[in-house]
Structure formats: C-alpha cells, structure tokens
Design a protein around this motif. Structure first.
Motif, mmCIF file in Angstrom:
data_model
loop_
_atom_site.group_PDB
_atom_site.id
_atom_site.type_symbol
_atom_site.label_atom_id
_atom_site.label_comp_id
_atom_site.label_asym_id
_atom_site.label_seq_id
_atom_site.Cartn_x
_atom_site.Cartn_y
_atom_site.Cartn_z
ATOM 1 N N UNK A 88 9.723 -2.915 2.502
ATOM 2 C CA UNK A 88 9.898 -4.153 3.243
ATOM 3 C C UNK A 88 9.545 -3.916 4.704
ATOM 4 N N UNK A 89 8.703 -4.777 5.274
ATOM 5 C CA UNK A 89 8.510 -4.812 6.727
ATOM 6 C C UNK A 89 9.615 -5.658 7.339
ATOM 7 N N UNK A 108 0.836 -1.202 0.000
ATOM 8 C CA UNK A 108 0.000 0.000 0.000
ATOM 9 C C UNK A 108 0.869 1.250 0.000
ATOM 10 N N UNK A 109 0.456 2.253 -0.738
ATOM 11 C CA UNK A 109 1.250 3.482 -0.823
ATOM 12 C C UNK A 109 2.590 3.199 -1.478
ATOM 13 N N UNK A 122 -1.386 -4.843 2.804
ATOM 14 C CA UNK A 122 -0.326 -4.353 3.683
ATOM 15 C C UNK A 122 0.622 -5.453 4.157
ATOM 16 N N UNK A 123 0.316 -6.710 3.851
ATOM 17 C CA UNK A 123 1.220 -7.796 4.230
ATOM 18 C C UNK A 123 1.177 -8.905 3.188
ATOM 19 N N UNK A 131 -0.509 -13.872 1.725
ATOM 20 C CA UNK A 131 -0.967 -12.515 1.993
ATOM 21 C C UNK A 131 -1.920 -12.540 3.173
ATOM 22 N N UNK A 132 -1.893 -11.464 3.956
ATOM 23 C CA UNK A 132 -2.769 -11.383 5.118
ATOM 24 C C UNK A 132 -3.526 -10.069 5.088
ATOM 25 N N UNK A 133 -4.816 -10.142 5.316
ATOM 26 C CA UNK A 133 -5.665 -8.963 5.394
ATOM 27 C C UNK A 133 -6.980 -9.435 5.982
ATOM 28 N N UNK A 134 -7.887 -8.519 6.221
ATOM 29 C CA UNK A 134 -9.191 -8.921 6.760
ATOM 30 C C UNK A 134 -10.046 -9.616 5.713
ATOM 31 N N UNK A 135 -9.705 -9.463 4.454
ATOM 32 C CA UNK A 135 -10.412 -10.140 3.365
ATOM 33 C C UNK A 135 -9.659 -11.395 2.950
#
Length: 120
Positions: free
Chosen positions: A40-41, A35-36, A109-110, A76-80
């Motif tokens: 890297x996290x 996003x944006x 975002x992940x 991938x991880x998200x609420x969806x």
C-alpha cells in the motif's frame, strides 16, 4: 454571500461525529504498488493485499461491509494507457485489475481503489 468558518464540527452533544444525511462517505480506499512485492502507498480501512497474478490484486478490508453489494471504483496511473476494473469478491474483499488495450494484464506502480457501502 455567506461564509462559514469552523475548526470543529460535531454532533449536537458536542463530542460525537456528525451523521451524514443523504450522503455516503468512502468506507475504504487505497493506492497499491503492484510491482515487485505489492504494498500500500496509501490506505484507509485496508488491511492486506493478495497478489493473485500479474495485474490482479485482492484487497482485504479491516472492517467488513454489511454485504458483498458494496460499490467500488478503481483507476491506474502510468506513462502508458491502461484499462482497469474493480469488483467485489466478498463483504471483506475487493479486486483491482489492470490490463493493456490488447487485454494483457500488467502490474503498475499506482492502482487505486475506493469502496462505498454500509459497514457490518
């Protein structure tokens, strides 16, 4: 039951790292925020990112693989609920992609990637 406790494991000479036998360790891994401005996290042996388009990122590794035949996995991880995929673009890059069930690509975002193979 036996128990082994140690603070350090090294090769027989006492200084070199242990050689893995009949095992493979990850040679590159990352978690990317798409996003944006992509960043890297977390990263290991990953040098830079290319934002290809929505939901598609190319990761360039710091130390290249010996061939483009390395093996990658992604998630991938998200609420969806998302579908994700990864693939090798070359010996020094791999791609991470995220899309919805309707096949629309989406930034998340992940998104994580991990690569196995022999380094050059």
């Amino acid at each position: 039951m036996s128990e082994i406790r140690t603070n350090t494991i090294s090769a027989a000479n006492g200084t070199d790292p242990v050689t893995l036998t009949k095992q493979k360790a990850a040679k590159a891994l990352c978690r990317v925020d798409q996003t944006g401005t992509q960043n890297f996290d977390i990263s290991f042996n990953c040098g830079s990112l290319t934002d290809n388009t929505t939901g598609s990122t190319t990761v360039t590794v710091t130390n290249a693989f010996s061939s483009a035949d390395s093996f990658q996995m992604s998630g991938a991880m998200n609420t969806s609920r998302y579908n994700f995929s990864s693939g090798t673009a070359s010996a020094s890059t791999f791609n991470l992609s995220v899309r919805k069930d309707d096949s629309t690509f989406v930034d998340t975002d992940q998104v994580s990637g991990i690569a196995f193979g022999d380094l050059a």
